[in-house]
Design a protein around this motif. Structure first.
Motif, short mmCIF file in Angstrom:
data_model
loop_
_atom_site.label_atom_id
_atom_site.label_comp_id
_atom_site.label_asym_id
_atom_site.label_seq_id
_atom_site.Cartn_x
_atom_site.Cartn_y
_atom_site.Cartn_z
N ARG A 275 100.03 -48.09 111.34
CA ARG A 275 98.66 -48.14 111.70
C ARG A 275 98.03 -46.80 112.18
O ARG A 275 98.58 -45.93 112.79
CB ARG A 275 98.17 -49.08 112.44
CG ARG A 275 98.41 -50.59 112.02
CD ARG A 275 98.43 -51.42 113.40
NE ARG A 275 96.92 -51.44 113.92
CZ ARG A 275 96.49 -51.75 115.29
NH1 ARG A 275 97.34 -52.29 116.02
NH2 ARG A 275 95.50 -51.54 115.29
N ASP A 276 96.97 -46.30 111.60
CA ASP A 276 96.30 -45.17 111.96
C ASP A 276 95.97 -45.03 113.41
O ASP A 276 95.67 -45.84 114.02
CB ASP A 276 94.90 -44.76 111.08
CG ASP A 276 94.98 -44.76 109.90
OD1 ASP A 276 96.13 -44.09 109.31
OD2 ASP A 276 94.07 -44.78 109.01
N TYR A 277 96.57 -43.91 114.14
CA TYR A 277 96.44 -43.84 115.52
C TYR A 277 95.18 -42.90 116.04
O TYR A 277 94.53 -43.17 116.77
CB TYR A 277 97.77 -43.44 115.91
CG TYR A 277 97.88 -43.42 117.38
CD1 TYR A 277 97.70 -44.55 118.16
CD2 TYR A 277 98.07 -42.08 118.04
CE1 TYR A 277 97.93 -44.38 119.57
CE2 TYR A 277 98.20 -42.15 119.42
CZ TYR A 277 97.96 -43.22 120.20
OH TYR A 277 98.32 -42.88 121.79
N ILE A 278 95.56 -41.60 115.74
CA ILE A 278 94.48 -40.53 115.96
C ILE A 278 94.63 -39.42 114.86
O ILE A 278 95.14 -39.20 113.96
CB ILE A 278 94.90 -40.07 117.51
CG1 ILE A 278 93.79 -39.25 117.96
CG2 ILE A 278 96.13 -39.12 117.24
CD1 ILE A 278 94.05 -38.86 119.59
N LYS A 279 92.90 -38.92 114.65
CA LYS A 279 92.93 -37.85 113.63
C LYS A 279 92.18 -36.83 114.29
O LYS A 279 91.24 -36.99 115.37
CB LYS A 279 92.57 -38.29 112.40
CG LYS A 279 91.02 -38.72 112.63
CD LYS A 279 90.41 -39.37 111.33
CE LYS A 279 89.14 -39.80 111.47
NZ LYS A 279 88.30 -40.05 109.99
N PHE A 280 92.31 -35.58 113.77
CA PHE A 280 91.59 -34.44 114.07
C PHE A 280 90.36 -34.18 113.30
O PHE A 280 90.58 -34.25 111.92
CB PHE A 280 92.34 -32.92 114.33
CG PHE A 280 91.66 -32.07 114.99
CD1 PHE A 280 91.53 -31.78 116.48
CD2 PHE A 280 91.32 -30.97 114.37
CE1 PHE A 280 90.72 -30.91 117.02
CE2 PHE A 280 90.53 -29.93 114.84
CZ PHE A 280 90.54 -29.87 116.22
N ASN A 281 89.22 -34.11 113.93
CA ASN A 281 87.81 -33.73 113.11
C ASN A 281 87.49 -32.11 113.26
O ASN A 281 87.22 -31.81 114.52
CB ASN A 281 86.63 -34.73 113.54
CG ASN A 281 85.53 -34.35 112.87
OD1 ASN A 281 85.12 -33.18 112.45
ND2 ASN A 281 84.91 -35.39 112.16
N THR A 282 87.56 -31.46 112.34
CA THR A 282 87.44 -30.00 112.43
C THR A 282 85.93 -29.52 112.77
O THR A 282 85.60 -28.57 113.03
CB THR A 282 87.89 -29.09 111.27
OG1 THR A 282 87.39 -29.68 110.12
CG2 THR A 282 89.63 -29.17 111.16
#
Length: 289
Positions: free
Chosen positions: A136-143
């Motif tokens: 399951r998607d947990y965390i992502k970075f937004n540039t």
């Protein structure tokens, strides 16, 4: 102490920027950690890709960064890369323990991280960095913001920890500057391999089931790049396809694809398989009769 996430960004060899046209070209990495690995599975594995081609493999059993067969000599300093991946393994597995703690669960769990960048005509044109926990998607970075975006309630803890350590600007710099520079350097060695056009070899097999139905399968082997079009015709009319599929990237860096049609066993055709690929000056036609 170097903050945990910033340690992932260390580049141990200088990136040399060169003129790189066309594309797009991408550099990406896949990390996988398992809290309770089975006997035949390493607890940590890392694979590096240039476009769709793996060029680097590392795991916790060998603790050595190794090249894939097509690797060009001089592209990677493997001693330095081994040290880097060893450090990343320690950090990644520690992060997995932290995440398990946020869920208060010490069972068997999997943590995956993927990150990378893309360039076109020598210019940065995109990047990504995200993690998944147990699929399951947990965390992502937004540039654009920039910031770490939690995708599950527990990921807020990770966001706070990483951003407190000062990872936001370092992560943005890595994705938008260091990663593209590293990709440009790798492309000095790998572009001939990535830009190649390997034409497909095409064959047809015939199989009769229970004496009633014949399955004609058209197979295209050893082609690159991946996009390909295949279809059957009878008397210049397109025949509805019964099944279609494609194989994974082979060890020699090429693909396989196939398309099948079912006909009455007494039907003698002719049936033709048509193949269109960027390596072919004109579509290739093979006829079964």
């Amino acid at each position: 102490m170097v903050p945990v996430l910033l340690s992932l960004l260390l580049v141990v060899s200088p990136a040399v920027a060169q003129d790189t046209q066309d594309g797009p070209y991408s550099l990406s990495f896949l990390y996988t950690g398992v809290s309770r690995p089975k006997a035949d599975i390493a607890s940590f594995q890392a694979t590096g890709f240039i476009n769709d081609q793996p060029f680097l493999h590392y795991d916790s059993e060998s603790r050595t960064a190794e090249p894939w067969p097509w690797q060009v000599d001089g592209m990677v300093n493997w001693e330095n890369e081994t040290q880097l991946q060893q450090a990343r393994q320690d950090i990644f597995m520690e992060t997995l323990k932290d995440v398990m703690g946020y869920y208060r669960d010490r069972g068997n769990h999997t943590f995956k991280g993927t990150f990378g960048c893309e360039i076109r005509n020598d210019s940065y044109c995109g990047a990504f960095w995200k993690y998944a926990y147990d699929g399951r998607d947990y965390i992502k970075f937004n540039t654009e913001i920039p910031a770490w975006i939690p995708l599950q309630p527990e990921a807020v803890n990770t966001k706070v920890k990483w951003e407190t350590e000062g990872s936001v600007q370092a992560s943005k710099d890595y994705l938008e500057n260091e990663c593209p520079d590293m990709l440009r350097r790798y492309l000095q060695f790998s572009r001939p391999f990535l830009d190649r056009q390997d034409p497909p070899s095409v064959s047809i097999t015939s199989r009769v089931t229970l004496g009633l139905i014949r399955t004609l399968t058209c197979v295209a082997d050893n082609f690159y790049p991946q996009p390909i079009s295949m279809y059957w015709t009878q008397a210049d009319s397109v025949v509805e396809t019964e099944s279609w599929g494609e194989g994974p990237l082979s060890e020699n860096g090429t693909y396989q694809s196939w398309v099948a049609v079912k006909i009455p066993s007494l039907d003698r055709g002719p049936y033709s398989c048509h193949v269109q690929h960027s390596s072919l000056a004109q579509p290739l036609t093979v006829t079964w009769n």
